[in-house]
Scaffold this active site. Structure first.
Site, PDB file in Angstrom:
ATOM      1  N   TYR A 141      13.636   4.531   8.480  1.00  0.00           N
ATOM      2  CA  TYR A 141      13.816   3.199   7.888  1.00  0.00           C
ATOM      3  C   TYR A 141      14.316   3.282   6.439  1.00  0.00           C
ATOM      4  CZ  TYR A 141      12.186  -1.376   6.083  1.00  0.00           C
ATOM      5  OH  TYR A 141      12.084  -2.598   5.473  1.00  0.00           O
ATOM      6  N   ILE A 142      13.554   3.882   5.564  1.00  0.00           N
ATOM      7  CA  ILE A 142      13.979   3.936   4.152  1.00  0.00           C
ATOM      8  C   ILE A 142      15.091   4.976   3.999  1.00  0.00           C
ATOM      9  CG2 ILE A 142      13.210   4.222   1.759  1.00  0.00           C
ATOM     10  CD1 ILE A 142      10.361   3.529   2.760  1.00  0.00           C
ATOM     11  N   LEU A 189      14.203  13.224  14.892  1.00  0.00           N
ATOM     12  CA  LEU A 189      14.373  12.046  15.763  1.00  0.00           C
ATOM     13  C   LEU A 189      13.070  11.672  16.490  1.00  0.00           C
ATOM     14  CD1 LEU A 189      17.947  12.748  17.251  1.00  0.00           C
ATOM     15  CD2 LEU A 189      17.334  11.322  15.280  1.00  0.00           C
ATOM     16  N   SER A 190      11.917  12.115  15.938  1.00  0.00           N
ATOM     17  CA  SER A 190      10.642  11.808  16.603  1.00  0.00           C
ATOM     18  C   SER A 190      10.318  10.320  16.479  1.00  0.00           C
ATOM     19  CB  SER A 190       9.510  12.647  16.018  1.00  0.00           C
ATOM     20  OG  SER A 190       9.364  12.373  14.640  1.00  0.00           O
ATOM     21  N   LEU A 201      10.823  20.158  10.823  1.00  0.00           N
ATOM     22  CA  LEU A 201      10.487  20.811   9.553  1.00  0.00           C
ATOM     23  C   LEU A 201       9.122  21.504   9.588  1.00  0.00           C
ATOM     24  CD1 LEU A 201      11.770  18.016   7.130  1.00  0.00           C
ATOM     25  CD2 LEU A 201      12.878  20.208   7.569  1.00  0.00           C
ATOM     26  N   SER A 204       3.434   7.024  -1.976  1.00  0.00           N
ATOM     27  CA  SER A 204       2.996   5.682  -1.587  1.00  0.00           C
ATOM     28  C   SER A 204       1.964   5.171  -2.573  1.00  0.00           C
ATOM     29  CB  SER A 204       2.354   5.766  -0.197  1.00  0.00           C
ATOM     30  OG  SER A 204       1.636   4.589   0.080  1.00  0.00           O
ATOM     31  N   THR A 243      -0.568   3.967  -1.779  1.00  0.00           N
ATOM     32  CA  THR A 243      -1.870   4.268  -1.187  1.00  0.00           C
ATOM     33  C   THR A 243      -2.617   5.338  -1.990  1.00  0.00           C
ATOM     34  OG1 THR A 243      -2.946   4.659   0.935  1.00  0.00           O
ATOM     35  CG2 THR A 243      -1.083   6.055   0.442  1.00  0.00           C
ATOM     36  N   TYR A 288      -3.297   9.502   6.782  1.00  0.00           N
ATOM     37  CA  TYR A 288      -1.908   9.324   6.332  1.00  0.00           C
ATOM     38  C   TYR A 288      -1.847   9.237   4.807  1.00  0.00           C
ATOM     39  CZ  TYR A 288       1.913   6.674   4.450  1.00  0.00           C
ATOM     40  OH  TYR A 288       2.919   6.266   3.621  1.00  0.00           O
ATOM     41  N   LYS A 328      -0.356  11.875   1.430  1.00  0.00           N
ATOM     42  CA  LYS A 328       0.490  11.573   0.262  1.00  0.00           C
ATOM     43  C   LYS A 328      -0.193  12.035  -1.023  1.00  0.00           C
ATOM     44  CE  LYS A 328       3.886   9.718   2.538  1.00  0.00           C
ATOM     45  NZ  LYS A 328       5.161  10.444   2.654  1.00  0.00           N
ATOM     46  N   PHE A 374       5.463   0.569  -2.891  1.00  0.00           N
ATOM     47  CA  PHE A 374       4.485  -0.452  -2.539  1.00  0.00           C
ATOM     48  C   PHE A 374       4.768  -0.859  -1.081  1.00  0.00           C
ATOM     49  CE2 PHE A 374       1.526  -1.040  -6.039  1.00  0.00           C
ATOM     50  CZ  PHE A 374       1.981   0.010  -6.823  1.00  0.00           C
ATOM     51  N   ASN A 387       2.022  -1.745  12.938  1.00  0.00           N
ATOM     52  CA  ASN A 387       0.836  -1.787  12.069  1.00  0.00           C
ATOM     53  C   ASN A 387       1.045  -2.769  10.937  1.00  0.00           C
ATOM     54  OD1 ASN A 387      -1.118   0.682  12.429  1.00  0.00           O
ATOM     55  ND2 ASN A 387       0.948   1.484  12.768  1.00  0.00           N
TER      56      ASN A 387
HETATM   57  N1  UFG Z   1      -1.904  -7.688   8.046  1.00  0.00           N
HETATM   58  C1  UFG Z   1      -2.375  -8.662   8.907  1.00  0.00           C
HETATM   59  N2  UFG Z   1      -2.032  -8.598  10.219  1.00  0.00           N
HETATM   60  C2  UFG Z   1      -1.252  -7.603  10.723  1.00  0.00           C
HETATM   61  C3  UFG Z   1      -0.760  -6.606   9.841  1.00  0.00           C
HETATM   62  C4  UFG Z   1      -1.109  -6.674   8.505  1.00  0.00           C
HETATM   63  O1  UFG Z   1      -3.094  -9.571   8.492  1.00  0.00           O
HETATM   64  O2  UFG Z   1      -0.990  -7.589  11.921  1.00  0.00           O
HETATM   65  C5  UFG Z   1      -2.253  -7.757   6.613  1.00  0.00           C
HETATM   66  C6  UFG Z   1      -3.083  -6.571   6.166  1.00  0.00           C
HETATM   67  O3  UFG Z   1      -4.434  -6.811   6.390  1.00  0.00           O
HETATM   68  C7  UFG Z   1      -2.705  -6.489   4.695  1.00  0.00           C
HETATM   69  C8  UFG Z   1      -1.276  -7.013   4.641  1.00  0.00           C
HETATM   70  O4  UFG Z   1      -1.077  -7.718   5.863  1.00  0.00           O
HETATM   71  O5  UFG Z   1      -3.498  -7.349   3.963  1.00  0.00           O
HETATM   72  C9  UFG Z   1      -0.254  -5.919   4.540  1.00  0.00           C
HETATM   73  O6  UFG Z   1      -0.497  -4.969   5.564  1.00  0.00           O
HETATM   74  P1  UFG Z   1       0.534  -3.816   5.921  1.00  0.00           P
HETATM   75  O7  UFG Z   1      -0.064  -3.009   7.038  1.00  0.00           O
HETATM   76  O8  UFG Z   1       1.880  -4.362   6.102  1.00  0.00           O
HETATM   77  O9  UFG Z   1       0.579  -2.954   4.578  1.00  0.00           O
HETATM   78  P2  UFG Z   1      -0.575  -2.163   3.826  1.00  0.00           P
HETATM   79  O10 UFG Z   1      -0.577  -2.669   2.433  1.00  0.00           O
HETATM   80  O11 UFG Z   1      -1.846  -2.130   4.551  1.00  0.00           O
HETATM   81  O12 UFG Z   1       0.012  -0.680   3.941  1.00  0.00           O
HETATM   82  C10 UFG Z   1       1.165  -0.337   3.233  1.00  0.00           C
HETATM   83  C11 UFG Z   1       1.930   0.747   3.966  1.00  0.00           C
HETATM   84  C12 UFG Z   1       1.146   2.007   4.033  1.00  0.00           C
HETATM   85  C13 UFG Z   1       0.658   2.383   2.690  1.00  0.00           C
HETATM   86  C14 UFG Z   1      -0.033   1.248   2.008  1.00  0.00           C
HETATM   87  C15 UFG Z   1      -0.278   1.620   0.589  1.00  0.00           C
HETATM   88  O13 UFG Z   1       2.254   0.348   5.267  1.00  0.00           O
HETATM   89  O14 UFG Z   1       1.995   3.011   4.498  1.00  0.00           O
HETATM   90  O15 UFG Z   1       0.795   0.097   1.999  1.00  0.00           O
HETATM   91  O16 UFG Z   1      -0.573   0.574  -0.207  1.00  0.00           O
HETATM   92  F1  UFG Z   1      -0.209   3.420   2.778  1.00  0.00           F
END
Ligand code: UFG
Length: 343
Positions: free
Chosen positions: A13-14, A35-36, A61, A127, A129, A152, A156, A181, A201
């Protein structure tokens, strides 16, 4: 043609957005990808957008021999941008060894192969995170890093520690670690974007898949956080802005302007939006209501994260230029037009 740059995870993606930015700035790109979690069709899309087909090497890798062989072939490269990693938080909790093995072995192999082939510059995909549950907003780069709630996230944090030790021991190597972010959005062409495998996710792909009828409804994970509307706040950033930040970081390394062998920058907009604000913004942009329901908190989520952008602005000479509407509109266009054609 400018310098040759190795981009690991360049079909992701990025990575794919960054490859296009690099090609537009005349860099010669070598993509290494196993390509995983991406498709070889991305190479066609990159070619169709940029007019150039990057070199492509399908390499895992995790194997040092394979990594060393491909780096030797491209030892005239001036820098590596290392995106390749697994990134699904929930999967990492289920299968931590897979995450530690993949994300850390690949970094170690890349560093060793760089050392053996004298490729002395690296940009690392980190990240936000690594900040865990920070106590002060906006988050500055000198905020303490904390153990992440997911394997995960921990890969990082550990990776940054490995980079610190490695750069301390090696005067030739210089590294920039970029702490992303929440990347969302897609290329303006509508040809590349985020392509989550299985159930997403992350919030934005879940929203667009729900609106497209692929998911029945969005579950909002908790509305009892100490925020303005009770839902968590994040700093969403357009993936093309992120790609441009990688270009700036690359130029800084190649110009030898870095003031230390390991520099760290936040990549965010500095603006925080709640989950409910994201839903409202999506409804306004798409013109359709989104089916959602409030449910329990998701374990490991923190109430609020947004970046201090001062360091990136002053030192990298970069700041995000695309707003939330641009991010949501491009994600929605991508979802509607073309994602279904990718295999
Ligand atoms: N959320 C929902 N419903 C969903 C998915 C997400 O309510 O189905 C909410 C989460 O609870 C959170 C917000 O939307 O409050 C953002 O969630 P994301 O999963 O999109 O992002 P996160 O901030 O949890 O995670 C992201 C990256 C990770 C990284 C993290 C670091 O995806 O890779 O930021 O801050 F580790």
């Amino acid at each position: 043609m400018k310098d040759k740059i190795i981009v690991t995870g360049g079909c992701g993606y990025i990575g794919s957005h960054t490859v296009i930015t690099l090609i537009h700035h005349n860099y010669e790109v070598v993509i290494i990808d196993d390509l995983s979690n991406s498709s070889p069709q991305i190479l066609d899309r990159i070619e169709s957008i940029s007019g150039v087909r990057p070199h492509f090497e399908q390499v895992d890798l995790k194997s040092f021999e394979a990594t060393q062989a491909v780096f030797k072939t491209h030892k005239d490269a001036k820098a590596v941008i290392h995106f390749a990693a697994h990134k699904a938080v929930a999967e990492s909790i289920q299968n931590p060894l897979m995450y530690y093995q993949n994300n850390l072995f690949s970094l170690l192999n890349v560093l060793k192969a760089q050392q053996e082939n004298s490729i002395n510059h690296l940009i690392f995909s980190s990240s936000a995170t690594v900040y865990g549950n920070p106590s002060k907003m906006p988050i500055t780069e000198d905020a303490p890093t904390q153990r992440s709630s997911s394997p995960y996230g921990n890969t990082k944090k550990i990776a940054e520690e490995i980079l610190e030790d490695f750069t301390n021991s090696q005067s030739e190597i210089s590294v920039i670690s970029l702490r992303y972010f929440n990347p969302i959005g897609a290329h303006a062409s509508g040809q590349i974007g985020e392509f989550p495998s299985g159930i997403p996710n992350n919030l934005m792909p879940y929203i667009t898949q729900t609106a497209a009828g692929i998911r029945e409804k969005l579950m909002v994970f908790g509305n009892d956080y100490p925020t303005k509307d009770g839902t968590p706040i994040r700093d969403y950033i357009h993936v093309v802005d992120l790609a441009e930040a990688h270009l700036k970081a690359l130029e800084r390394l190649l110009d030898a302007s870095a003031t230390s062998s390991l520099e760290v920058f936040n990549l965010g907009t500095g603006n925080g939006f709640s989950v409910l604000e994201m839903i409202k913004a999506f409804e306004a942009v798409s013109g359709r209501p989104l089916n959602y329901e409030i449910t329990d908190r998701r374990p490991g989520d923190v109430p609020e994260m947004f970046a201090s952008t001062t360091l990136a602005k002053n030192v990298l000479k970069w700041e995000a230029s695309r707003n939330l509407k641009d991010m949501i509109q491009s994600s929605w266009t991508w979802e509607q037009n073309l994602r279904s054609e990718l295999k």
